[in-house]
Scaffold this active site. Sequence first.
Site, PDB file in Angstrom:
ATOM      1  N   HIS A 132       0.610  -1.240   0.106  1.00 36.53           N
ATOM      2  CA  HIS A 132      -0.090   0.100  -0.021  1.00 36.53           C
ATOM      3  C   HIS A 132       1.046   1.159   0.055  1.00 36.53           C
ATOM      4  O   HIS A 132       2.012   1.204   0.306  1.00 36.53           O
ATOM      5  CB  HIS A 132      -0.653  -0.169   1.262  1.00 36.53           C
ATOM      6  CG  HIS A 132      -1.885   0.997   1.471  1.00 36.53           C
ATOM      7  ND1 HIS A 132      -1.786   2.308   1.733  1.00 36.53           N
ATOM      8  CD2 HIS A 132      -3.120   0.947   1.297  1.00 36.53           C
ATOM      9  CE1 HIS A 132      -2.654   2.909   1.782  1.00 36.53           C
ATOM     10  NE2 HIS A 132      -3.706   2.161   1.561  1.00 36.53           N
ATOM     11  N   ASP A 209       3.531  -4.163   8.113  1.00 37.10           N
ATOM     12  CA  ASP A 209       2.408  -3.385   8.156  1.00 37.10           C
ATOM     13  C   ASP A 209       1.124  -4.355   8.243  1.00 37.10           C
ATOM     14  O   ASP A 209       0.841  -5.204   7.489  1.00 37.10           O
ATOM     15  CB  ASP A 209       2.174  -2.802   6.430  1.00 37.10           C
ATOM     16  CG  ASP A 209       0.754  -2.247   6.168  1.00 37.10           C
ATOM     17  OD1 ASP A 209      -0.179  -2.182   6.976  1.00 37.10           O
ATOM     18  OD2 ASP A 209       0.711  -1.639   5.155  1.00 37.10           O
ATOM     19  N   GLN A 212      -4.197  -4.987   7.050  1.00 44.74           N
ATOM     20  CA  GLN A 212      -5.271  -5.833   6.567  1.00 44.74           C
ATOM     21  C   GLN A 212      -5.260  -7.252   7.079  1.00 44.74           C
ATOM     22  O   GLN A 212      -5.763  -8.182   6.791  1.00 44.74           O
ATOM     23  CB  GLN A 212      -4.915  -6.014   5.167  1.00 44.74           C
ATOM     24  CG  GLN A 212      -5.272  -4.861   4.058  1.00 44.74           C
ATOM     25  CD  GLN A 212      -6.618  -4.446   4.220  1.00 44.74           C
ATOM     26  OE1 GLN A 212      -7.413  -5.220   4.757  1.00 44.74           O
ATOM     27  NE2 GLN A 212      -7.017  -3.284   3.657  1.00 44.74           N
ATOM     28  N   LYS A 235     -10.008  -0.302  10.839  1.00 45.46           N
ATOM     29  CA  LYS A 235     -10.046  -1.651  10.026  1.00 45.46           C
ATOM     30  C   LYS A 235     -10.754  -2.801  10.785  1.00 45.46           C
ATOM     31  O   LYS A 235     -10.780  -3.801  10.351  1.00 45.46           O
ATOM     32  CB  LYS A 235      -9.184  -1.707   9.165  1.00 45.46           C
ATOM     33  CG  LYS A 235      -8.617  -0.816   8.113  1.00 45.46           C
ATOM     34  CD  LYS A 235      -7.479  -1.219   7.201  1.00 45.46           C
ATOM     35  CE  LYS A 235      -7.219  -0.254   6.270  1.00 45.46           C
ATOM     36  NZ  LYS A 235      -7.829   0.110   5.060  1.00 45.46           N
ATOM     37  N   CYS A 376      -4.740   2.485  -3.604  1.00 46.05           N
ATOM     38  CA  CYS A 376      -3.387   2.932  -3.133  1.00 46.05           C
ATOM     39  C   CYS A 376      -2.283   2.046  -3.018  1.00 46.05           C
ATOM     40  O   CYS A 376      -1.518   1.860  -2.226  1.00 46.05           O
ATOM     41  CB  CYS A 376      -3.510   3.431  -1.483  1.00 46.05           C
ATOM     42  SG  CYS A 376      -4.833   4.662  -1.115  1.00 46.05           S
TER      43      CYS A 376
HETATM   44  N1  PMP Z   1      -1.661  -0.946   4.443  1.00 48.85           N
HETATM   45  C1  PMP Z   1      -2.475  -1.295   4.146  1.00 48.85           C
HETATM   46  C2  PMP Z   1      -2.149  -2.744   3.593  1.00 48.85           C
HETATM   47  C3  PMP Z   1      -3.905  -0.937   3.906  1.00 48.85           C
HETATM   48  O1  PMP Z   1      -4.834  -1.662   3.262  1.00 48.85           O
HETATM   49  C4  PMP Z   1      -4.203   0.427   4.292  1.00 48.85           C
HETATM   50  C5  PMP Z   1      -5.502   1.025   4.108  1.00 48.85           C
HETATM   51  N2  PMP Z   1      -6.012   0.914   2.980  1.00 48.85           N
HETATM   52  C6  PMP Z   1      -3.115   1.111   5.028  1.00 48.85           C
HETATM   53  C7  PMP Z   1      -1.817   0.469   5.108  1.00 48.85           C
HETATM   54  C8  PMP Z   1      -3.337   2.356   5.407  1.00 48.85           C
HETATM   55  O2  PMP Z   1      -4.280   2.504   6.542  1.00 48.85           O
HETATM   56  P1  PMP Z   1      -4.624   3.982   7.145  1.00 48.85           P
HETATM   57  O3  PMP Z   1      -5.464   4.702   5.886  1.00 48.85           O
HETATM   58  O4  PMP Z   1      -5.590   3.616   8.078  1.00 48.85           O
HETATM   59  O5  PMP Z   1      -3.362   4.771   7.367  1.00 48.85           O
END
Ligand code: PMP
Length: 423
Positions: A132, A209, A212, A235, A376
């Site tokens: 991401h 990270d 997910q 999430k 993203c």
């Molecule tokens: N890493 C991953 C794998 C994600 O799916 C996301 C959210 N889509 C993020 C980071 C970023 O999360 P946040 O927008 O809560 O900072």
Amino acid sequence: IFGPDAPDIRKNPFKADFPLLASHPDLAFLDSAATAQRPSCVLDAQRRFYETMNANPLRGLYSLSVEATAAIADVRAQVAQLIGAMDADGRPDATDVIFTRNTSESLNLVAKSFGPFVLGAGDEVVVTIMEHHSNLIPWQQACHASGATLVYLYPSVDGTLSDEEIAAKIGSRTKIVAVAEVSNIMGCRLPVEKIAAAAHAQGAYVVVDGAQSVPHLPIDVRELGADFFAFSAHKALGPMGVGALWGKHELLDAMEPMLTGGEMIDSVTEQDAVWAPVPEKFEAGTQDAAGIYATGTALGYLTQAVGYKTVSAREAALVSYAMGRLGELDFVDLIGSADPSRHHGVISFNVRDVHPHDVASILDMSGVCIRAGHHCAEPLLSWLKVENLASCRASVAFYNDAADVDRLIDALNQVWQVFHGSN
Ligand code: PMP
């Protein structure tokens, strides 16, 4: 999934816990990978904080403030327990849990505060092409600032990272390896343990990270081999605006704070300041105390009231059902593995010759919520040569049911009718 203990995804004992879902019975919410729905206990907790213990934590010595402080300390311990951050006596070690606003902020903190510590010209930071942007751009910037190079691990098109690829890319120049545990597009789990072992063998540090993975899988940072682990509450059924970063104590202790100001100091003189110990050192300013308190309730609901066993079983059954039904549609192309067991809640696909934004808009008319766009993760879609650098993504949580999937399939048939009905 199909045995006698298989969850009945036609039944849904959970929807009633979620006010938004309960009050919109015709809505098929299939976008939990972007943000989860919240159960009423989480909404109640947020309100309860302001009604019964509202005071600025850490600032006061009166009992209300002390109560707020204690509530936050409890959630810190809950987070430590959730991710398996234990002290030598096997108790949750809350010291090394830092509250942030989200995964993005947690990862920025590591890149900005830890990056300069270990990175120099000629060094390498290794990420996967599946990251991401939140676990990519901070490392691009850390590399630009230090003269280090960003190196990519490429999977096969089903998301498999081979041992050869890991061995080829993680080497003596590697100083940091930053990987998502679960991809937000492919839905697959990465072999973090193997990656971490390869990184540690080279003396490199591992940043995971968990945005997910926390909503779907039990986590143990020791088993993962993580040096840092980041996730977002929103999430995992918690409020938006609360995130966490866990790190190994000696690393956090050695790092400089990313933000400075109130709450994060021990003492201040006219020209200088001495930082407070970890974790306060990294928590400048007033935090979202109500959100953190409600995060504790969310994690309790997720791990105790529902439990990862139920979460995993229902999600696996839902993904399997959804992929089976999507397979009936010959105009739908799936992205990633054809094996449902490799998708942790996330199924990405495209409708042939129809832009994902059009798909999502038409689905919305039938009350079906999916995500469409680059999610993203633009470099991944570019590498996969996905047309328009965009895809559709349906993601499930345990509070979905088979009817949600059926609505998706009916609405996708309508999309095809709208664009190709006259053919
Ligand atoms: N890493 C991953 C794998 C994600 O799916 C996301 C959210 N889509 C993020 C980071 C970023 O999360 P946040 O927008 O809560 O900072």
